[in-house]
Write a protein that holds these residues in place. Structure first.
Motif, PDB file in Angstrom:
ATOM      1  N   LYS A  24      25.320  -5.410  14.674  1.00 59.66           N
ATOM      2  CA  LYS A  24      24.630  -4.147  14.902  1.00 59.66           C
ATOM      3  C   LYS A  24      25.649  -3.022  15.099  1.00 59.66           C
ATOM      4  CE  LYS A  24      21.407  -2.126  18.255  1.00 59.66           C
ATOM      5  NZ  LYS A  24      20.510  -2.435  19.379  1.00 59.66           N
ATOM      6  N   ARG A  25      26.661  -3.328  15.883  1.00 59.88           N
ATOM      7  CA  ARG A  25      27.698  -2.331  16.151  1.00 59.88           C
ATOM      8  C   ARG A  25      28.407  -1.935  14.849  1.00 59.88           C
ATOM      9  NH1 ARG A  25      33.334  -2.240  19.062  1.00 59.88           N
ATOM     10  NH2 ARG A  25      33.641  -4.325  18.239  1.00 59.88           N
TER      11      ARG A  25
ATOM     12  N   THR B 235       0.825  -1.209   0.000  1.00 56.27           N
ATOM     13  CA  THR B 235       0.000   0.000   0.000  1.00 56.27           C
ATOM     14  C   THR B 235       0.861   1.261   0.000  1.00 56.27           C
ATOM     15  OG1 THR B 235      -0.121  -0.136   2.401  1.00 56.27           O
ATOM     16  CG2 THR B 235      -1.948  -1.101   1.190  1.00 56.27           C
ATOM     17  N   ALA B 236       2.165   1.066  -0.232  1.00 54.53           N
ATOM     18  CA  ALA B 236       3.108   2.187  -0.329  1.00 54.53           C
ATOM     19  C   ALA B 236       3.087   3.087   0.910  1.00 54.53           C
ATOM     20  CB  ALA B 236       2.849   3.003  -1.597  1.00 54.53           C
ATOM     21  N   GLU B 237       2.928   2.457   2.042  1.00 51.36           N
ATOM     22  CA  GLU B 237       2.963   3.205   3.303  1.00 51.36           C
ATOM     23  C   GLU B 237       4.423   3.337   3.751  1.00 51.36           C
ATOM     24  OE1 GLU B 237       0.826   1.073   6.404  1.00 51.36           O
ATOM     25  OE2 GLU B 237       2.200   1.897   7.885  1.00 51.36           O
ATOM     26  N   GLU B 238       4.776   4.515   4.226  1.00 51.12           N
ATOM     27  CA  GLU B 238       6.150   4.678   4.712  1.00 51.12           C
ATOM     28  C   GLU B 238       6.349   3.902   6.005  1.00 51.12           C
ATOM     29  OE1 GLU B 238       8.559   8.583   3.377  1.00 51.12           O
ATOM     30  OE2 GLU B 238       7.617   8.636   5.339  1.00 51.12           O
ATOM     31  N   ILE B 239       7.504   3.240   6.109  1.00 45.67           N
ATOM     32  CA  ILE B 239       7.842   2.628   7.390  1.00 45.67           C
ATOM     33  C   ILE B 239       9.204   3.143   7.826  1.00 45.67           C
ATOM     34  CG2 ILE B 239       6.433   0.566   7.072  1.00 45.67           C
ATOM     35  CD1 ILE B 239       8.885  -0.987   6.290  1.00 45.67           C
ATOM     36  N   ALA B 240       9.446   3.105   9.134  1.00 47.18           N
ATOM     37  CA  ALA B 240      10.700   3.636   9.662  1.00 47.18           C
ATOM     38  C   ALA B 240      11.450   2.529  10.379  1.00 47.18           C
ATOM     39  CB  ALA B 240      10.412   4.782  10.630  1.00 47.18           C
ATOM     40  N   ILE B 241      12.712   2.367   9.988  1.00 52.02           N
ATOM     41  CA  ILE B 241      13.535   1.339  10.618  1.00 52.02           C
ATOM     42  C   ILE B 241      14.522   2.034  11.543  1.00 52.02           C
ATOM     43  CG2 ILE B 241      15.100  -0.594  10.172  1.00 52.02           C
ATOM     44  CD1 ILE B 241      13.218  -1.142   8.042  1.00 52.02           C
ATOM     45  N   ASP B 242      14.519   1.631  12.785  1.00 50.09           N
ATOM     46  CA  ASP B 242      15.433   2.207  13.763  1.00 50.09           C
ATOM     47  C   ASP B 242      16.348   1.085  14.242  1.00 50.09           C
ATOM     48  OD1 ASP B 242      16.714   3.147  16.012  1.00 50.09           O
ATOM     49  OD2 ASP B 242      14.978   4.303  16.727  1.00 50.09           O
ATOM     50  N   LEU B 243      17.596   1.132  13.832  1.00 48.39           N
ATOM     51  CA  LEU B 243      18.510   0.032  14.145  1.00 48.39           C
ATOM     52  C   LEU B 243      18.847   0.007  15.634  1.00 48.39           C
ATOM     53  CD1 LEU B 243      20.330  -2.324  13.433  1.00 48.39           C
ATOM     54  CD2 LEU B 243      22.054  -0.708  12.637  1.00 48.39           C
ATOM     55  N   GLU B 244      19.106   1.179  16.200  1.00 49.73           N
ATOM     56  CA  GLU B 244      19.445   1.247  17.625  1.00 49.73           C
ATOM     57  C   GLU B 244      18.353   0.556  18.455  1.00 49.73           C
ATOM     58  OE1 GLU B 244      22.312   2.875  19.149  1.00 49.73           O
ATOM     59  OE2 GLU B 244      21.482   1.520  20.666  1.00 49.73           O
TER      60      GLU B 244
END
Ligand code: SF4
Lengths: 467, 213
Positions: free
Chosen positions: B160-161, B130-139
């Motif tokens: 991760k580091r 649906t072309a919704e923005e998503i946010a990835i937060d690695l921390e």
């Protein structure tokens, strides 16, 4: 000490540092360097002004991009030529031994490693190539790495790695007539899937494996990556030692005795526990042929192209439809009715002397069908020389095959040998991905005798009828 | 290497299983000697095929996140498969599972591979479609949807580091573990002499063939 698997034993003896949380700094004894995955690795090394830590741990050879029609022909300048030249320069600059293309030591990395005795039981061996698992046939941990990891090997001789889980694959029942180890590994992949081995190091065991020659064990381990595993391994035994004894880079004299002593412990302990065990009976196997665009799309030669509409979920349905559209196949078609345009016998899977012999046995006294163009490409210069000594080249040539010089050839569309759009090939290589053998090319994976049979009849054929 | 902190974007849905390395980066382009600018060869056959390819179709042509099925990147060890998608601007690949070498290669190049399954994956797939923005937060190891829903993902602490700091792994090994490597090599030389091949022997072998062939 607790019972250990073979993989654990070799791994543990190579741990330089344990970072806790399962990550280890692993020492790597041997590195095979080829032209495709190394230029960027060398470039990163040079950019950071780093040196190759142990030049004696590496052998460089060009295999993927080299032309297989050589003889007196010049290697035409172009991208492939530059890539090979770059490898030569990089090797020279860093003091690494380079096996030239026109020499007797040349060949596909995974064929020459064992031939030279560079591959040994108990070592950790890597190469920027996913089929490095081939070398596990000798009872070593061997796996493919990316270019950045190659840089790490050059500079540090180590890799940060996590240990894999272990899976023992017990192959029992021996091989029926007309069936080879290639059929076994294809059938196994069809059964467990191309994701079946992800996360595991596979140890192949059981009576079928014990009876296999070293060449066959290499074929078996070679396709571990097609089951999703970076590592395939077979415990070394007298066959392994006999194969290696006297090879140019194998230990000799006192060192051989020491090695043999060390190797005597290279087996999984009787009560070792594997994370997973599968048993696969090989006694009733038929020759196998892939029909789709992933190695798990494989069935017996007596079978039929499956019907996507029978798939349960939407995802598999559309995947299958796509595959069949790419392959130009209708559901329900008998595998044996599929006509081929090209036949390729070669690659690190099936380019060894014994593979050529098996194909030649089928070809002897027969002719390649008029509609088929067939090539035989030995996996190394040494294989080629040995084959010619037995007169195999004459069998191939008089059947109407071309007899080429060593290289990856039509396994990978990176040199002059490739399929054109829509061409269909019976191939002894290991991957039937879209475009793998050339843009729009269609690959059917099978054993060398099966490929030879297809060459003769012009369509996929049950080789058992020709034996 | 570029640090990975947060990425916010639409996620391009490439909802197929077993997209292999030959599809991602066809072998013929492996002849190129560089690692820069490889994005134009990504998914070459698909992009030049009969159907429009998702990464060329707005709004996904600017996606920094790719959502795909099982066993993404199965096949060859070619790191080009990561370089090429990174060059297109993809910083994160979310899949049900990955080819192992591809997975390892991602971390060397500032690309975050995330494994998800079940409902979490279904939610990401839906957001992508649906072309919704998503946010990835690695921390925080989280994926946030515009609804405010948040899901967590797993990642090895060391990896991760590496991504968070944009570290050069080789430099890190040399600086932190040089002594341990030396000690290991000394022991190996003493106890496993049979394993070593002299460099002279190797060069002699390489040269020998000049005489023969
Ligand atoms: S023969 Fe094929 S699979 Fe083997 S190393 Fe060459 S390209 Fe790779």
């Amino acid at each position: 000490m607790a019972a250990q698997t073979l993989y654990d034993k070799i791994w543990d003896s190579h741990v330089v540092a344990d970072h806790g949380n399962g990550e280890h700094l692993l020492y790597v004894d041997r590195h095979l360097v080829q032209e495709v995955s190394s230029p960027q690795a060398f470039a990163a090394l040079d950019q950071d002004e780093r040196k190759v830590r142990c030049p004696e741990a590496h052998i460089a050879v060009a295999d993927h991009a080299v032309p297989t029609l050589r003889g007196d022909r010049p290697f035409v300048e172009g991208l492939a030529f530059s890539q090979v030249e770059r490898l030569k320069e990089n090797a020279a600059n860093h003091g690494i031994a380079y096996m030239p293309m026109d020499g007797e030591r040349h060949g596909i990395v995974h064929v020459i490693g064992p031939e030279l005795g560079f591959t040994l039981p108990g070592v950790v061996l890597v190469c920027g190539d996913s089929h490095t698992c081939t070398h596990g046939a000798f009872g070593c941990i061997a796996f493919g790495i990316g270019a950045s990891e190659c840089t790490s090997i050059f500079a540090t001789q180590t890799l940060r790695q996590r240990k894999q889980k272990t899976m023992r694959v017990n192959l029992e029942g021996g091989l029926p007539n007309g069936v080879t180890v290639k059929d076994v590994i294809l059938a196994l992949i069809a059964e467990i899937g191309t994701g079946g081995g992800v996360g595991y190091a596979l140890e192949y065991a059981g009576s079928t494996v014990r009876d296999l020659s070293m060449a066959a064990r290499m074929t078996l381990c070679n396709m571990s990556i097609e089951a999703g595993s970076r590592v395939g391994i077979v415990a070394p035994d007298d066959k392994t030692f006999a194969f290696l004894d006297g090879r140019p880079l194998a230990p000799s004299g006192e060192a051989w005795k020491q090695a043999m002593a060390a190797w005597s412990d290279l087996h999984s302990d009787a009560d070792a526990v594997f994370d997973r065990e599968v048993t696969f009976n090989t006694a009733d196997l038929a020759p196998q042929v892939s029909w789709g665009t992933t190695p798990e799309h494989t069935c017996a030669v007596t079978g039929q192209v499956p019907d996507p509409e029978r798939e349960a979920d939407q995802n598999s349905k559309s995947r299958l439809r796509k595959s069949l559209a790419y392959m130009g196949l209708e559901p329900g078609t008998a595998i044996r009715d599929i006509a081929v345009d090209r036949v390729f016998v070669g690659s690190c899977t099936n380019g060894r002397l014994e593979d050529l012999r098996a194909a030649a046995q089928v070809l002897s006294g027969r002719k390649v069908a008029d509609s088929v163009k067939a090539i035989a490409v030995p996996g190394s210069a040494a294989v080629k020389i040995a084959a010619e000594r037995e007169g195999l080249h004459e069998i191939f040539l008089s059947a109407g095959f071309e007899w080429r010089d060593a290289g990856c050839s039509m396994c990978v569309a990176m040199n002059d040998d490739r399929l054109t759009e829509g061409e269909r090939c019976a191939s002894t290589s290991n991957r039937n991905f879209e475009g793998r053998q050339g843009k729009g090319g269609r690959t059917h994976l099978m054993s060398p005798p099966m490929a030879a049979a297809a060459a003769v009849t012009g369509k996929i054929t049950d080789v058992r009828e020709l034996l | 290497m570029e640090k990975f902190i947060t990425v916010k974007s639409v996620a391009a849905p490439l909802l197929e299983n077993a997209i292999d390395t030959d599809v991602i980066f066809p072998a013929r382009f492996l002849l190129l000697l560089d690692r820069e600018g490889l994005g134009r060869y990504a998914f070459s056959e698909r992009r030049n095929g009969p159907e429009p390819f998702v990464l060329d179709t707005p709004p996904y042509d600017t996606a920094k996140i790719l959502v795909t099925g099982e066993n993404f990147g199965t096949g060859s060890s070619r790191e080009q498969a990561v370089w090429t998608i990174a060059d297109l601007g993809i910083r994160c690949v979310i899949a049900r599972s990955f080819g192992e070498i591809f997975f390892a290669n991602c971390f060397k190049n500032g690309v975050l591979p995330i494994r998800l399954g079940g409902d979490d994956m279904a939610a990401v797939e839906k957001a992508a479609e649906t072309a919704e923005e998503i946010a990835i937060d690695l921390e925080a190891q989280s994926i946030r949807f515009s609804s405010g829903r948040e899901i967590r993902f797993d990642i090895e602490p060391n990896l991760k580091r590496l991504l968070l700091l944009g570290l050069d792994e080789v430099g890190m090994i040399l600086a932190e573990e040089g002594d341990a490597i030396e000690a290991f090599e000394a022991r190996r030389k003493a106890e496993l002499a049979w394993m070593s091949i002299g460099i002279d022997k190797l060069h002699a072998l390489a040269e020998e063939q000049d005489n023969n062939g």
